[in-house]
Motif scaffolding. Structure first.
Motif, PDB file in Angstrom:
ATOM      1  N   GLN A 165     -14.526  50.922 -18.803  1.00 30.58           N
ATOM      2  CA  GLN A 165     -14.180  50.099 -19.968  1.00 30.58           C
ATOM      3  C   GLN A 165     -12.801  50.516 -20.454  1.00 30.58           C
ATOM      4  O   GLN A 165     -12.523  51.706 -20.625  1.00 30.58           O
ATOM      5  CB  GLN A 165     -15.198  50.267 -21.097  1.00 30.58           C
ATOM      6  CG  GLN A 165     -14.887  49.325 -22.271  1.00 30.58           C
ATOM      7  CD  GLN A 165     -15.853  49.482 -23.434  1.00 30.58           C
ATOM      8  OE1 GLN A 165     -16.955  49.984 -23.265  1.00 30.58           O
ATOM      9  NE2 GLN A 165     -15.434  49.077 -24.597  1.00 30.58           N
ATOM     10  N   TYR A 166     -11.952  49.543 -20.609  1.00 30.11           N
ATOM     11  CA  TYR A 166     -10.622  49.835 -21.126  1.00 30.11           C
ATOM     12  C   TYR A 166     -10.119  48.646 -21.927  1.00 30.11           C
ATOM     13  O   TYR A 166     -10.672  47.556 -21.857  1.00 30.11           O
ATOM     14  CB  TYR A 166      -9.651  50.191 -20.000  1.00 30.11           C
ATOM     15  CG  TYR A 166      -9.571  49.182 -18.883  1.00 30.11           C
ATOM     16  CD1 TYR A 166      -8.685  48.126 -18.944  1.00 30.11           C
ATOM     17  CD2 TYR A 166     -10.395  49.282 -17.781  1.00 30.11           C
ATOM     18  CE1 TYR A 166      -8.611  47.202 -17.921  1.00 30.11           C
ATOM     19  CE2 TYR A 166     -10.338  48.364 -16.752  1.00 30.11           C
ATOM     20  CZ  TYR A 166      -9.437  47.330 -16.828  1.00 30.11           C
ATOM     21  OH  TYR A 166      -9.373  46.411 -15.819  1.00 30.11           O
ATOM     22  N   GLY A 167      -9.060  48.897 -22.691  1.00 32.44           N
ATOM     23  CA  GLY A 167      -8.523  47.833 -23.523  1.00 32.44           C
ATOM     24  C   GLY A 167      -7.339  47.172 -22.862  1.00 32.44           C
ATOM     25  O   GLY A 167      -7.082  47.365 -21.674  1.00 32.44           O
ATOM     26  N   SER A 168      -6.578  46.409 -23.637  1.00 33.81           N
ATOM     27  CA  SER A 168      -5.478  45.656 -23.056  1.00 33.81           C
ATOM     28  C   SER A 168      -4.220  46.492 -22.844  1.00 33.81           C
ATOM     29  O   SER A 168      -3.325  46.083 -22.139  1.00 33.81           O
ATOM     30  CB  SER A 168      -5.141  44.453 -23.946  1.00 33.81           C
ATOM     31  OG  SER A 168      -6.230  43.565 -23.945  1.00 33.81           O
ATOM     32  N   PRO A 171      -9.623  40.212 -23.297  1.00 35.62           N
ATOM     33  CA  PRO A 171      -9.251  40.143 -21.875  1.00 35.62           C
ATOM     34  C   PRO A 171      -9.974  41.124 -20.968  1.00 35.62           C
ATOM     35  O   PRO A 171     -10.232  40.812 -19.814  1.00 35.62           O
ATOM     36  CB  PRO A 171      -7.744  40.454 -21.898  1.00 35.62           C
ATOM     37  CG  PRO A 171      -7.302  40.114 -23.273  1.00 35.62           C
ATOM     38  CD  PRO A 171      -8.469  40.433 -24.166  1.00 35.62           C
ATOM     39  N   THR A 172     -10.313  42.309 -21.483  1.00 37.72           N
ATOM     40  CA  THR A 172     -10.863  43.333 -20.584  1.00 37.72           C
ATOM     41  C   THR A 172     -12.364  43.521 -20.774  1.00 37.72           C
ATOM     42  O   THR A 172     -12.925  44.485 -20.265  1.00 37.72           O
ATOM     43  CB  THR A 172     -10.160  44.690 -20.818  1.00 37.72           C
ATOM     44  OG1 THR A 172     -10.433  45.108 -22.172  1.00 37.72           O
ATOM     45  CG2 THR A 172      -8.664  44.584 -20.620  1.00 37.72           C
ATOM     46  N   LEU A 173     -12.992  42.609 -21.525  1.00 39.67           N
ATOM     47  CA  LEU A 173     -14.403  42.835 -21.849  1.00 39.67           C
ATOM     48  C   LEU A 173     -15.265  41.648 -21.406  1.00 39.67           C
ATOM     49  O   LEU A 173     -14.807  40.513 -21.367  1.00 39.67           O
ATOM     50  CB  LEU A 173     -14.553  43.071 -23.355  1.00 39.67           C
ATOM     51  CG  LEU A 173     -13.783  44.286 -23.882  1.00 39.67           C
ATOM     52  CD1 LEU A 173     -13.875  44.374 -25.394  1.00 39.67           C
ATOM     53  CD2 LEU A 173     -14.297  45.571 -23.252  1.00 39.67           C
ATOM     54  N   GLU A 223     -16.747  40.275 -16.355  1.00 44.39           N
ATOM     55  CA  GLU A 223     -15.960  41.513 -16.308  1.00 44.39           C
ATOM     56  C   GLU A 223     -16.821  42.697 -15.881  1.00 44.39           C
ATOM     57  O   GLU A 223     -16.370  43.559 -15.124  1.00 44.39           O
ATOM     58  CB  GLU A 223     -15.315  41.791 -17.676  1.00 44.39           C
ATOM     59  CG  GLU A 223     -14.269  42.905 -17.663  1.00 44.39           C
ATOM     60  CD  GLU A 223     -14.832  44.299 -17.816  1.00 44.39           C
ATOM     61  OE1 GLU A 223     -14.180  45.266 -17.374  1.00 44.39           O
ATOM     62  OE2 GLU A 223     -15.940  44.453 -18.367  1.00 44.39           O
TER      63      GLU A 223
END
Lengths: 211, 390
Positions: free
Chosen positions: A66-69, B115-117, B171
């Protein structure tokens, strides 16, 4: 050095607990979470550990990041679950082993820890750790990579060595084989050194909870 | 013997596409689908294939339609914002009957969202994203070995029915890695489009007097014909003839609905004695399976109905599967999309939604909690099979 046989942790340190069978999520299930900053390579570290378990130990494993933008610098985590049977929900819910290489990542992701969880935190970068009776190990992982080995990028190989030594979740050899398959040939020896430094550093850790 | 690998969902899609015969990929990178393009950029040239990074998602969709008309098996991959951009050309592919595969690795929306989830907010867009009545096949696996097989199947269905196939992922599945059993190439079923058996001068590209799916001539093999998004006759040229217009659209829809038995795949687990049935798909189904194991250990007889083909919707299979259940839960990572389709289909038992849009996957405990709460406090249906056991 590259051809030295890496001993299995069981034979080397019989006092370490056997990880499988004491997992929180049922028989033969062991949950790890690595957390750090984007760019430290902990997500890759999680992939390598899962590959070691699946390809070299015949286990089931999932790696779920899990990571952010933010490309670099934001908090990231990766959950790795190793089990004797297929894993459905791919996120850790009762963590047996938690690694933190950055304070903000510890603050955000040190949740869902099992009562008897083992924590490994960077001795310099994660100064504030809540001691809930967990076993807490402090090692200068990034310092070993940056100062001793002269390349911060090696932090995840150092960390993997320490994780493998402390958990025994995969054999030293399985972990090294998985690392070797991932690194370019020219970086092989230095990653080997980093992995071994992680193993050595963790061997010196006390095995009792830090009060 | 299958080959054991440790792979991410996105890497699985890329490798399975090549195994299915995909030799042309056009795309524009977008999280969380970019690894599909990254792997194909590396691997497609090695098998004589073409990788094109286009200027945007609209052009990428156009490129895979063109390359498919030229005879290649083609794919593009994207996520929410890019999937929106592909809709117009997607409709063109439906109308002109051009086989292709569109992958949508879903992330939180609307707009650029999370965007990443992970999320599952595009399941209705996958069905109705492009305008007008149109046929569509949508597949959505839940584990990565299945992802491999369904990717191959997406190409097979596209070729067989001359229609775009949408492969949904999310994702969570796209970025996670797990143990994957890669089948031997020799064990894969590969379907190729049927070519005309008449010489070019006799070829009518949309001649459907004898069959629902007309044979498809590849461009540059001596056959010339007209391709348009306008309603067209058997030659491919536009027509406004009311009878032809009606017949054409009815046939397009019938291609999929009449072949539903071949297109539909689903999984049932533990429904034979279930008082509680749970409908879930994709990543959410993994949470549900774990919740069901927990519920059963607590004495609640729960079972799973998991559509692998989301569209067409598996009405008949769902009816039979939940005929003895006392309540049906629908668990999805959106505000309640497929639940509307389930409510349309199933009318004899209560239907309860479990929905989450936080960007985090649904924890199995949340499902267990909701089901137990319903059993303890909810209104119980009048159903002879139903027994309260907690």
């Amino acid at each position: 050095m590259g051809d030295t046989k890496i001993p299995n942790p069981k034979s080397q340190n019989p006092n370490l607990p056997s990880p499988l069978g004491r997992g929180a999520g049922g028989e033969g299930r062991y949950e790890l979470r690595f957390s750090g900053e984007g760019g430290q390579g902990i997500i890759l570290g999680g992939s390598i550990l899962a590959e070691a378990a699946i390809l070299h130990q015949g286990k089931y494993a999932v790696q779920s990041p899990q990571y952010g933008s933010r490309v670099r610098g934001g908090p990231t985590k990766v959950d790795v679950i190793v089990s004797d049977s297929p894993i459905l929900y791919p996120r850790a819910t009762k963590i047996d082993f938690f690694l933190a290489l950055a304070q903000m990542s510890y603050n955000q992701y040190a949740t869902d820890l099992a009562d008897d969880a083992v924590l490994l935190v960077d001795a310099n970068l994660v100064p504030h750790v809540i001691e809930n009776g967990h076993v807490i190990h402090r090692l200068p992982i990034v310092e070993i990579a940056k100062i001793e080995l002269d390349n911060e990028v090696l932090s995840n190989s150092v960390a993997l060595g320490a994780v493998v030594a402390l958990t025994g979740i995969v054999s030293h050899e399985a972990a090294w084989n998985a690392i070797e398959a991932r690194v370019p040939a020219k970086a092989r020896e230095i990653n080997r050194r980093a992995f071994e430094r992680g193993l050595e550093a963790a061997e010196l850790c006390p095995t009792k909870p830090v009060k | 013997m299958p080959h054991i690998r440790s792979m991410s969902g996105n890497a699985v899609i890329a490798e399975a596409a090549i195994a299915a015969g995909c030799r042309f990929f056009a795309g524009y990178p977008i999280t969380p689908s970019s690894e599909i393009a990254a792997v194909l950029a590396e691997e497609l040239p090695k098998v004589g294939g073409v990788f094109l990074q286009m200027e945007d998602e609209i052009a990428a969709m156009g490129a895979i339609i063109g390359a498919s008309l030229g005879g290649m098996k083609t794919m593009t991959a994207t996520s929410g914002p890019g999937f929106s951009l592909k809709q117009e050309n997607l409709g063109f592919a439906c109308m002109a009957e051009v086989p292709c595969v569109v992958v949508n690795v879903m992330r939180g929306g609307p707009s650029t969202g999370l965007p990443t989830l992970p999320a599952q907010g595009d399941v209705m867009q996958a069905r109705w994203g492009t305008h007008g009545d149109h046929p569509i096949i949508v597949l959505y696996p839940a584990d990565l070995t299945e992802m491999y097989h369904q990717t191959v199947r997406a190409f097979n269905l596209a070729e067989q029915y001359r229609t775009p196939v949408i492969l949904l992922s999310d994702e969570l599945l796209g970025h996670m890695s797990e143990r994957v059993e890669i089948p031997d190439a020799a064990d894969l079923t590969i379907v190729n489009r049927r070519k005309p058996d008449v010489p070019p001068e006799q070829y009518l590209p949309y001649d459907v007097r004898r069959e629902l799916v007309p044979p498809m001539a590849n461009f540059f093999e001596g056959y010339r014909y007209h391709v348009t998004g306008l309603t067209h006759d058997e030659t491919g040229f536009p027509t406004e003839d009311p009878d032809l217009a009606e017949a054409q659209l009815r046939r397009l829809m019938l291609k999929v609905s009449a072949n539903a038995d071949d297109i539909l795949e689903w999984e049932e687990d533990g429904l034979a004695d279930a008082e509680i049935a749970i409908f879930a798909y994709g990543a959410a189904a993994r949470s549900v399976r774990e919740a069901i194991a927990e519920l059963r250990s607590l004495g609640v007889r729960a079972g799973l109905f998991r559509p692998i083909t989301l569209w067409p919707f598996p009405d008949k299979a769902l009816h039979l599967a939940v005929s003895r259940a006392g309540a049906l839960f629908v668990v999805e990572m959106n505000m309640g999309q497929m639940i509307r389709e389930v409510e349309r289909s199933i009318r004899h038992i209560p239907i309860i939604g479990v929905h989450k849009v936080s960007g985090q996957p649904i924890d199995p405990d949340e499902i267990v909690f909701t089901v137990r709460d319903y059993l303890e406090n909810g209104t119980l249906p009048r159903n002879a099979v139903y027994q309260m056991s907690v």
